[in-house]
Scaffold this motif. Structure first.
Motif: not given
Length: 147
Positions: A52-60, A62-67
């Protein structure tokens, strides 16, 4: 996944425009780095939480790029899939491509682990940690400098 553009995601209500925020994007990248380190720490004792931690790292990341680019996923069913589609549309080139392509599979593996009791193997954890790290690196390379 079919080829989807950011314009498609916007038209379909999967992403919405927000004010770009470079500083907040870099804060989110910092969180992603902490999650990657936490995943390594947890791997031996709690592989599911490490995943979950590594998945959330990747997701966050990508959302940083979105932001940074003035987008966010809309708050509706399938928001994490929209993040995956956004990543493919914007970051899925060059050396980042295999990592970006792995993200949606990682999303499904996390869901199966959480909702279907599918165990997280050491091999899956190791492979996908590399993909998560690759995504974080790709986002860092794509972001404008921190203010």
């Amino acid at each position: 996944m079919a080829t989807t553009t950011v314009a498609d995601l916007f038209r379909d209500g999967r992403v919405e425009r927000v004010t770009p925020d470079i500083a907040a994007a870099w804060e989110r990248v910092a969180e992603a780095k902490v999650h990657l380190a936490s995943s390594v720490t947890l791997a031996g004792s709690d592989p599911a939480l490490a995943y979950v931690a590594l998945y959330d790292a990747a997701r966050k990341a990508i959302t940083a790029h979105m932001q940074a680019n003035g987008y966010r996923a809309t708050n509706r069913l399938g928001a994490h899939q929209a993040v995956a589609l956004y990543a493919e549309a914007t970051l899925g080139t060059g050396t980042a491509l295999p990592h970006i392509r792995a993200f949606d599979r990682m999303r499904r593996a996390r869901n199966r682990s959480e909702y279907d009791n599918q165990p997280i193997t050491e091999r899956l954890l190791s492979t996908d940690r590399q993909h998560a790290q690759g995504i974080v690196v790709a986002v860092i390379a794509a972001l404008p400098p921190a203010p």
